[in-house]
Design an enzyme around this catalytic site. Structure first.
Site, PDB file in Angstrom:
ATOM      1  N   LYS A 116     -26.958 -11.355 -10.468  1.00  0.00           N
ATOM      2  CA  LYS A 116     -25.812 -10.951  -9.632  1.00  0.00           C
ATOM      3  C   LYS A 116     -26.041  -9.553  -9.050  1.00  0.00           C
ATOM      4  O   LYS A 116     -25.727  -9.291  -7.887  1.00  0.00           O
ATOM      5  CB  LYS A 116     -24.513 -10.975 -10.459  1.00  0.00           C
ATOM      6  CG  LYS A 116     -23.953 -12.385 -10.671  1.00  0.00           C
ATOM      7  CD  LYS A 116     -23.118 -12.771  -9.491  1.00  0.00           C
ATOM      8  CE  LYS A 116     -22.653 -14.206  -9.355  1.00  0.00           C
ATOM      9  NZ  LYS A 116     -22.730 -15.145 -10.411  1.00  0.00           N
ATOM     10  N   LYS A 198     -33.499 -30.533  -7.991  1.00  0.00           N
ATOM     11  CA  LYS A 198     -32.346 -31.379  -8.281  1.00  0.00           C
ATOM     12  C   LYS A 198     -31.170 -31.025  -7.383  1.00  0.00           C
ATOM     13  O   LYS A 198     -31.178 -29.983  -6.732  1.00  0.00           O
ATOM     14  CB  LYS A 198     -31.970 -31.244  -9.759  1.00  0.00           C
ATOM     15  CG  LYS A 198     -31.841 -29.806 -10.210  1.00  0.00           C
ATOM     16  CD  LYS A 198     -31.454 -29.729 -11.674  1.00  0.00           C
ATOM     17  CE  LYS A 198     -31.134 -28.308 -12.030  1.00  0.00           C
ATOM     18  NZ  LYS A 198     -30.237 -28.098 -13.123  1.00  0.00           N
ATOM     19  N   LYS A 201     -25.316 -27.007  -6.022  1.00  0.00           N
ATOM     20  CA  LYS A 201     -24.321 -26.491  -5.092  1.00  0.00           C
ATOM     21  C   LYS A 201     -24.939 -25.560  -4.068  1.00  0.00           C
ATOM     22  O   LYS A 201     -24.578 -25.554  -2.911  1.00  0.00           O
ATOM     23  CB  LYS A 201     -23.270 -25.699  -5.869  1.00  0.00           C
ATOM     24  CG  LYS A 201     -22.133 -26.559  -6.350  1.00  0.00           C
ATOM     25  CD  LYS A 201     -21.171 -25.742  -7.181  1.00  0.00           C
ATOM     26  CE  LYS A 201     -20.310 -26.669  -8.015  1.00  0.00           C
ATOM     27  NZ  LYS A 201     -19.582 -26.008  -9.060  1.00  0.00           N
TER      28      LYS A 201
END
Ligand code: TRP
Length: 335
Positions: A116, A198, A201
């Site tokens: 982050k 895979k 989002k």
């Protein structure tokens, strides 16, 4: 564990983004199975979502959607406690006490925190730093031992165990250790439609099938999946992007359908156009009822309100018991 008492399961569901097929096969399907065997707490992590300063006008919509999609997938609010993190004030209290047992150094070393910081250097707030402490509070609040999560959450769980143990050593035994749990099976990975990795989002939206995609969009995405002109040698090994299409078929198509295309592949007569058409129809048949159920639930605000209150009440009951033990152990009772 007390005799006859069910083991306690707790997990948090992110409230941002739309659920996709990977979430369904990787997580929700497991929750649905757990609700039959365990005492389950499933929580929408709306407070956690504030660490990245989202537009709060969207919170309500996000929370409603996540609840509706999970119920549409089979999570039963009668069987589990399905609730919102912000509705349980005890979480904030436990988080505060746990913060005294969490060290700046270990928090700064957390992989998700470092990621982050790298992506958003302008928003390194204390909530982000103590994200794992809040997560530990979510879990320990119910004295849960089983936490269905993916690999990316292993470090957070290890930290939860550390905080629990530190609490127990300092103040007295209150918390059992929580562990990642998925019925001892490897988690199913749903391959992406672009031939690599895979469904997720954050990556290529066109390579991921969402539970909210309409029929046409599902067909379009599946038909765009990468293929080639087919094998020229009988019984060839499949390249990864072809294996992926077979794997997707394994999830939603009938066994005979899969067997037919396997045989066609082995005999070098496979037509990928036909295979993708079939897969598209099977995906539509799988996703459509979930999408329609979720939509109906999302529009039923009275129902959503009822189940949120019911879930919060169950979660509060468990939270109150734990917090009573916590305050007693810590010596915070002065009368
Ligand atoms: N951090 C988890 C995620 O990103 C969500 C979460 C919040 C969670 N609280 C939790 C998961 C408690 C398990 C238990 O997916």
């Amino acid at each position: 564990m007390e005799k006859g008492k069910k083991a306690i399961v707790m997990s948090g569901i992110r409230s941002t983004g739309f659920l996709h097929l990977g979430n369904y096969f990787g997580a929700i399907r497991n929750y649905v199975r757990m609700q039959e065997e365990y005492e389950c707490y499933f929580m929408v992590a709306d407070i956690h979502s504030l660490t990245t300063h989202p537009d709060t006008k969207e919170l309500r919509q996000n929370v409603h959607r996540v609840l509706a999609e999970n119920i549409a997938c089979g999570l039963d609010p009668e069987k589990v406690a399905l609730y919102c993190q912000s509705h349980i004030y005890e979480t904030a209290e436990l988080y505060m006490y746990m913060n005294m047992l969490a060290y700046k150094g270990e928090l700064e070393k957390t992989v998700t925190f470092k990621e982050k910081v790298r992506l958003h250097p302008e928003n390194v707030n204390a909530g982000l730093l103590t994200y794992p402490v809040l997560q530990a509070a979510d879990i320990l609040l119910h004295r849960a031992t089983l936490v269905p999560v993916g690999k990316d959450q292993e470090q957070h769980l290890e930290m939860s165990r550390n905080f629990a143990n530190r609490f127990n050593h300092r103040y007295g035994e209150v918390f059992p250790e929580p562990f990642a749990f998925n019925f001892g099976e490897e988690l199913i990975k749903v391959p992406s439609l672009d031939g690599a990795g895979k469904m997720s989002k954050s990556e290529n939206q066109y390579a991921t099938l969402y539970l909210s995609d309409d029929d046409e969009l599902i067909r379009k995405k599946v038909m765009k999946a990468k293929t080639d002109s087919g094998p020229t040698e009988p019984f060839s090994v499949k390249p990864e992007y072809i294996e992926n299409i077979f794997n997707l078929m394994r999830l939603v198509s009938a066994a005979e359908v899969l067997a037919k295309f396997e045989a066609d592949y082995d005999n070098c007569i496979i037509r990928y156009g036909d295979m993708k058409k079939q897969l598209a129809e099977d995906m539509v048949a799988f996703i459509r009822p979930v999408r329609e159920r979720a939509e109906a639930i999302r529009n039923d605000h009275a129902y959503l309100e009822r189940i949120m209150e019911m879930g919060a009440e169950k979660a509060r009951e468990s939270a109150r018991k734990t917090m009573d033990l916590v305050r007693t152990a810590m010596g915070l009772k002065y009368y």
